[in-house]
Design a protein around this motif. Structure first.
Motif, mmCIF file in Angstrom:
data_model
loop_
_atom_site.group_PDB
_atom_site.id
_atom_site.type_symbol
_atom_site.label_atom_id
_atom_site.label_comp_id
_atom_site.label_asym_id
_atom_site.label_seq_id
_atom_site.Cartn_x
_atom_site.Cartn_y
_atom_site.Cartn_z
ATOM 1 N N UNK A 33 119.638 -33.491 -18.683
ATOM 2 C CA UNK A 33 119.871 -32.362 -17.795
ATOM 3 C C UNK A 33 121.208 -32.556 -17.061
ATOM 4 N N UNK A 55 117.816 -27.913 -25.033
ATOM 5 C CA UNK A 55 116.664 -28.345 -24.235
ATOM 6 C C UNK A 55 117.069 -29.604 -23.494
ATOM 7 N N UNK A 56 116.457 -29.825 -22.344
ATOM 8 C CA UNK A 56 116.855 -31.010 -21.585
ATOM 9 C C UNK A 56 115.688 -31.965 -21.357
ATOM 10 N N UNK A 58 114.758 -35.923 -19.079
ATOM 11 C CA UNK A 58 115.216 -36.667 -17.908
ATOM 12 C C UNK A 58 115.150 -38.173 -18.073
ATOM 13 N N UNK A 61 113.144 -42.405 -22.574
ATOM 14 C CA UNK A 61 111.776 -42.595 -23.041
ATOM 15 C C UNK A 61 111.073 -41.259 -23.241
ATOM 16 N N UNK A 62 111.336 -40.311 -22.325
ATOM 17 C CA UNK A 62 110.706 -38.990 -22.452
ATOM 18 C C UNK A 62 111.214 -38.285 -23.709
ATOM 19 N N UNK A 64 112.286 -39.763 -26.468
ATOM 20 C CA UNK A 64 111.664 -40.413 -27.623
ATOM 21 C C UNK A 64 110.228 -39.921 -27.807
ATOM 22 N N UNK A 65 109.492 -39.857 -26.683
ATOM 23 C CA UNK A 65 108.093 -39.422 -26.751
ATOM 24 C C UNK A 65 107.998 -38.022 -27.336
ATOM 25 N N UNK A 66 108.876 -37.152 -26.891
ATOM 26 C CA UNK A 66 108.835 -35.773 -27.369
ATOM 27 C C UNK A 66 109.163 -35.701 -28.859
ATOM 28 N N UNK A 166 112.812 -42.424 -12.603
ATOM 29 C CA UNK A 166 111.522 -42.505 -13.286
ATOM 30 C C UNK A 166 111.777 -42.968 -14.719
ATOM 31 N N UNK A 167 112.358 -44.159 -14.860
ATOM 32 C CA UNK A 167 112.748 -44.645 -16.178
ATOM 33 C C UNK A 167 112.499 -46.146 -16.247
ATOM 34 N N UNK A 211 115.155 -36.464 -12.143
ATOM 35 C CA UNK A 211 115.795 -35.142 -12.065
ATOM 36 C C UNK A 211 116.379 -34.879 -10.694
ATOM 37 N N UNK A 212 115.652 -35.318 -9.654
ATOM 38 C CA UNK A 212 116.113 -34.995 -8.307
ATOM 39 C C UNK A 212 116.897 -36.156 -7.693
#
Lengths: 345, 269, 309
Positions: A33, A55-56, A58, A61-62, A64-66, A166-167, A211-212
């Motif tokens: 993002x 598509x974005x 954050x 790992x997220x 890869x999971x997707x 969050x990583x 993200x934030x």
């Protein structure tokens, strides 16, 4: 009546289909993002007529999971960090770029042309590189911030006001630096100590959010944020009185790369986009926006002149080493996952 | 007497709690609506009334994304609600006008299952299912998932309405040698219309609003309004998101109001 | 809910008896394929072996359930001790959901009662007012809540402006914020069933009690409450169940640092963990808990109906 219903449903389904990605002249990008300026995409579309859908995500790992949960085969390109390129390669998620396919391959800066995570750049091109450490709000705390204690053993003023990314990769690497142990250590005592240290540090953290990461610093919701260097510069320019730290224990260095995904639905367009990003002018536009560093020769002429002098870009003399995140083997990774779950339970 | 009865029924403080309840329910929505008209880029400062964020939604840098997301959302909601309402109407006819039968309880359980299963579980199960059968994720996967969980929302008002319609009209038609099909299409269906419309509208809104399941089953580059909003909102609440939210709020309110008025109109009969 | 109008008699008929299989077929087929089959597949997946970093290997394994119930230490090689990690997460979810439910009950009961005792023609208007917010996107509502509660948000500004507090209350990123968010998300679910129950309640019972000099509180507790109990229980379940599986509120309002079941499951598929069988197993356990709860509720309802005669 029935016919009417049927045909209108069919028409609607068609309308939907027309809107779905992966048709002719398309490119589907899976990207971090707030990293790719819209102007660069618009320029690519203007030059080639190829429409870009983005598509974005954050975290590496997220992403890869997707991809592993069924999204592979629907995206053309993704932008993983160094260690994630290696993981994705091992997982067979990357396609190989044949010799000569990339016209601008020679533009890759020599120091990034043959990285350990993708020898010979078979599937990737450099995108941006930078560092991850943390930024501290100087209105709240004026003491020494050049230490990882700020995150893991914070002074009273900062306790309960810390946002972590969050990583898993970033937190584990930073924690290893803090404790002075090697990454992916399989030493049981070291892993136990790592687990205990994180458990103890957690009480001082207010949130996990990538993200934030910038927004919480700007709004003042957090006084310390684990953050990337360019993102910290943006936070400062948006009005937060934050200083980016280069702790003496060291910090995380990274390089994001554009990779060609396996089963890319628009492979040719993907190659064209990679070539596009290897042109100094184009990648410089990304660098100027995201405030990191490009890995392409000849980019200097197009860079924002202020960029090089920003404090986030210039580690002080006592700064520790910048280290890349390592890929752990399956056994150590299982322990890391356990520590991570313990951390978030 | 009247005053005594009123006295028995009323408890001090209940009215204030009700007003508090409404305040709690509406305060966040009001705040967002008000701030969507803020001229300032910053969220915290108020710089006067402006429609700039509404303009930004339609012409700003993210407008293309939101337009395609809105298009997807509405098309999916219309198809899903239409199919779910059709399925629910047929099912309700069997359940209410089909006599007693062994599978009745089971059927009712099946129809209300999507209401009972926690949303995150439905999302996981659907993702696993599409993955296991090798169904590529995209608009179609969203649509299929939406049809399933829209069915109970359409079914409940429809069956409630049907239970309120005495069968004497249909019996009269049948006595006059109408076929069952004619009795159904000419008598029952028109009488059912208010129920069907509110069922459709509820299903439509539920589909339009779904985030959790959509987020799990959507394919590459396919966004619906809620997932697009989530993507933007995660990086912080921006004024243009408030403008979109306010518009979506408006759509929901209009739909529910129509549903309410339609439902009300049949009381007058 | 099923046989709500059964007493009417003439509405529930067998007019379309011959066609009922065909009428029900679309619903059966759709829901079997899109709900039952996926849940079945999820059950299967929960017994498969996890693939490193996401996905499954088609080999039978108890590993997911073992991970859930057994603590085998940081390195996974100790004998099975009771695993508290996930129990803690489930317990937190239950606790958060229960707190939200109690909060909803405290506000929802008086509200429902108040509405049900309005003049008949005004009641639908009140109900309408209560339900509107529910139809607004949950995401938007949660985000609005966060915006309202944040340190520099309108609520703190207002409180400071009124001189009630000196420095902003830290509400966002606490358990309380999550409870508040859940309460706010599902409050209408509490109000509606209680309203329906109170509306059906025969107030002459209260009058009789009052004639016998029962105090108003006694009347409420001894006469009204038992009569509307099914509505109260239904409301509690309707708030409790979705709260327990929620993922938006802990993520947006709780700072994503204290997992609830929903976030734990989400993490297995979309986040760092990538352990599908475990995510499927956790989903199965959540689903089982919810279904048991609903079955107990159904039994209680049946009992209450029988008692009413």
């Amino acid at each position: 009546m029935k016919y009417l219903v049927k045909s209108s449903v069919a028409a609607l389904a068609l309308a939907l289909g027309a809107n779905a990605a992966a048709a002719e002249g398309k490119l589907v990008l899976y990207h971090w993002f707030e990293y790719m300026p819209q102007e660069v995409l618009d320029k690519f579309t203007a030059e080639t007529g190829i429409e870009v859908t983005m598509d974005t995500y954050d975290s590496n790992e997220a992403m890869l999971a997707s991809l592993k949960s069924g999204a592979i085969g629907t995206y053309d390109l993704a932008v993983p960090g160094d260690y994630m390129v290696a993981i994705m390669g091992n997982q067979g998620l990357l396609d190989t770029i044949a010799e000569g396919e990339l016209k601008n391959k020679a533009n890759i800066a020599p120091e990034w042309a043959d990285p350990a995570f993708d020898p010979g750049r078979m599937s990737s091109i450099p995108y941006q590189w930078g560092s991850t450490s943390f930024a501290v709000n100087r209105d709240v705390y004026s003491g020494n911030i050049q230490t990882t204690d700020i995150l893991f053993n914070p002074p009273a003023e900062l306790q309960g006001r810390i946002n972590m990314l969050d990583a898993q990769g970033e937190i584990m690497a930073m924690a290893s630096l803090h404790m002075g142990i090697p990454q992916c250590s399989s030493d049981r005592e070291q892993l136990k100590a790592l687990n205990a240290m994180l458990q103890d540090a957690k009480q001082h953290w207010s949130s996990f959010n990538s993200d934030t990461a910038k927004e919480v610093l700007v709004s003042g919701d957090a006084a310390v944020g684990q953050i990337y260097d360019g993102f910290a510069a943006k936070a400062r320019e948006e009005g937060a009185n934050v200083e980016y730290a280069y702790p003496v224990q060291g910090y995380v260095a990274w390089m994001d790369n554009v990779v060609l995904l396996k089963d890319a639905p628009n492979r040719d367009n993907a190659i064209r986009f990679m070539d596009f990003l290897l042109e100094p002018e184009n990648i410089a536009a990304v660098t100027n926006y995201a405030q990191y560093n490009a890995g392409v020769t000849g980019v200097e002429a197009f860079l924002d002149p202020d960029l090089a002098s920003k404090p986030e870009k210039n580690p002080h003399a006592n700064a520790g080493p910048g280290i890349f995140i390592e890929v752990c083997d399956q056994q150590v990774q299982a322990v890391y996952d356990q520590i991570w779950t313990n951390l978030k339970k | 007497m009247a005053s005594k009865q009123f006295d028995i029924k009323s408890y001090t403080g209940f009215k204030s709690i009700t007003l508090l309840c409404l305040a709690v329910l509406y305060a966040p929505l009001l705040v967002v609506t008000i701030y969507s008209f803020n001229a300032s880029q910053s969220l915290t400062n108020w710089e006067g009334l402006s429609l700039r964020w509404y303009a930004d939604v339609f012409t700003g840098p993210e407008s293309a994304k939101f337009k395609s997301a809105a298009w997807n959302s509405f098309v999916i909601a219309i198809i899903a609600a239409t199919l779910a309402t059709t399925i629910a109407t047929l099912a309700a006819t069997a359940m209410v006008r089909g006599g007693k039968f062994r599978l009745r309880t089971v059927s009712f359980g099946l129809i209300s299952l999507p209401l009972m299963v926690p949303e995150i579980v439905t999302a996981v199960a659907t993702l696993i299912f599409f993955n296991a059968i090798g169904f590529d994720r995209g608009v179609m996967t969203i649509l299929l998932a939406h049809i399933a969980f829209c069915i109970p929302f359409a079914y409940l008002p429809i069956s409630a309405r049907m239970q309120g319609i005495e069968d004497s009209y249909e019996q009269a038609a049948l006595d006059l040698y109408a076929t069952k099909r004619q009795a159904f299409t000419r008598i029952l269906l028109p009488l059912m219309m208010p129920g069907i419309i509110s069922g459709f509208l509820l299903a439509f809104i539920v589909s339009l609003d779904d985030f959790i399941i959509t987020n799990f089953v959507k394919g590459a580059g396919v966004e619906t309004l809620p997932t697009a909003i989530f993507g933007s909102v995660k990086q912080g609440i921006k004024p243009n998101i408030m403008a979109i939210s306010t518009m979506l709020l408006g759509v929901s309110v209009v739909m529910v109001t129509i549903s309410y008025l339609v439902g009300k109109s049949d009381n007058t009969k | 809910m099923a046989g709500g109008a059964a007493s009417g008699g003439s509405a529930n008929t067998d007019t379309y008896k011959e066609a009922r299989t065909w009428l029900l077929l679309p619903a059966w087929v759709t829901l079997s394929i899109l709900v039952l089959a996926p849940v079945g597949m999820m059950l299967v997946y929960s017994f498969l072996t996890k693939e490193f970093r996401g996905g499954v290997v088609w080999e039978f394994s108890f590993a997911a359930y073992d991970q859930f119930f057994c603590d085998r230490g940081l390195f996974g090689d100790e004998p099975c001790a009771i695993e508290w990690t996930y129990v803690t997460i489930f317990w937190r979810s239950i606790w958060q959901a229960a707190a939200a439910t109690l909060l909803s009950l405290a506000i929802g009961f008086p509200t429902a009662y108040f509405i049900a005792t309005r003049p008949e023609r005004m009641r639908p208007v009140w109900v309408f007012l209560i339900t509107i917010p529910y139809w607004v996107n949950l995401l938007i509502r949660t985000v609005s809540m966060k915006f309202l509660l944040r340190d520099q948000g309108p609520l703190n500004d207002a409180l400071i402006g009124m001189g009630l507090i000196d420095s902003p209350l830290h509400i966002v990123n606490t358990n309380f914020a999550v409870q508040l968010g859940l309460f706010y998300s599902y409050l209408p679910f509490m109000v509606l069933p209680i309203y329906a129950a109170v509306e059906r309640y025969n107030f002459s019972l209260s009058e009789a009690a009052a004639d016998l000099y029962a105090s108003k509180f006694t009347t409420l507790r001894r006469i009204l409450l038992p009569a509307v109990k099914p509505g109260v229980i239904a409301g509690c379940i309707l708030v409790f169940v979705p709260s327990m599986g929620s993922f938006l509120a802990p993520d947006l309002l709780g700072g994503a640092k204290n997992f609830m079941i929903g976030s734990l499951i989400e993490e297995q598929f979309k986040g760092n963990a990538g352990n599908w069988p475990f995510g499927a197993a956790a989903s199965m356990i959540l689903l089982t808990m919810v279904l048991i709860l609903l079955m107990l509720f159904a039994r209680q309802q049946a009992k209450a109906e029988k008692a009413e005669g």
